[in-house]
Write an enzyme that holds these catalytic residues in place. Sequence first.
Site, mmCIF file in Angstrom:
data_model
loop_
_atom_site.group_PDB
_atom_site.id
_atom_site.type_symbol
_atom_site.label_atom_id
_atom_site.label_comp_id
_atom_site.label_asym_id
_atom_site.label_seq_id
_atom_site.Cartn_x
_atom_site.Cartn_y
_atom_site.Cartn_z
ATOM 1 N N LYS A 186 -21.362 18.559 8.845
ATOM 2 C CA LYS A 186 -20.238 18.885 9.940
ATOM 3 C C LYS A 186 -19.954 17.757 10.934
ATOM 4 C CE LYS A 186 -17.366 21.821 11.607
ATOM 5 N NZ LYS A 186 -16.100 22.041 10.988
ATOM 6 N N SER A 190 0.884 -1.297 -0.024
ATOM 7 C CA SER A 190 -0.193 -0.014 -0.139
ATOM 8 C C SER A 190 0.934 1.425 0.065
ATOM 9 C CB SER A 190 -1.003 0.020 1.173
ATOM 10 O OG SER A 190 -2.344 0.499 0.849
#
Length: 273
Positions: free
Chosen positions: A193, A139
């Site tokens: 939010k 990765s």
Amino acid sequence: MSQIFEVARRLSNRPLALVQGEADLLAAALRGDAPAPEAFGYGRSAERDRQYGLIDGVAIIPVKGVLFQGGWGWSWATGYDWIRQGFLTAVADPEVRAIVLDVDSPGGEVAGCFDLVDTIYAARGTKPLAAILSESAYSAAYALASAVDPGRVYVPRTGGTGSIGVIWMHVDWSAALAEHGIKVTFITYGDCKADGHPEIPLSKEARKRFQADVDMMGDLFVETVARNRNLPAAKVRGTQAATFLGQQGVDLGLADAVMAPDAAFLALLDELG
């Protein structure tokens, strides 16, 4: 032990370029039942006293353990800024005639990874750059390894490359909080939010938006590796974030030779003359 929790905290609820097994260990840390640092396979957690060794003019920069955006280095976790500082210092050091990334890492945080990849890629041609895997580069760690000079990614027989993908763990603490009689109320400006906070379940709308972000970063990963390794993007994407041992990675073009780390280093020295 506090370092494990700090890195686990930094890597939770954000996109990661990390193999699933290590993600599970980080999840364990967040649950409070994390193993000792030795369980990560990276030895003790004492800070390293320097950022690269110098052997016969070759700078050896460790890329070990879980990778994250930060300026610290331990035997089980390494910060991108820490690697960058060592790398740029080695590039400028007149005593250094070649640079080796000594890689054994499952990957880590997406944030900061591709900026460092581009720093390494831009240094091609200044000094010979090689990635010698002491075991595996998965990765984010593979993204870094892929940036060195063409033909200079070495993997041992039992080591691995790949996992070219992105994973995002949303840790949902809401049930655990409710079990202990704790209710969290968010007062926000903006409908999105509070999305992604572990104190509340992940809504379908938030999941869809975060999936789009993960897809975008996955495409960046694929395109970066395709550029670095001069491979078709479709071929890189076709690996589907799988991991490949030794010769399998070479056959796919992710690595260049199957060699033990010491043999790879001696071959580089022989090439340098």
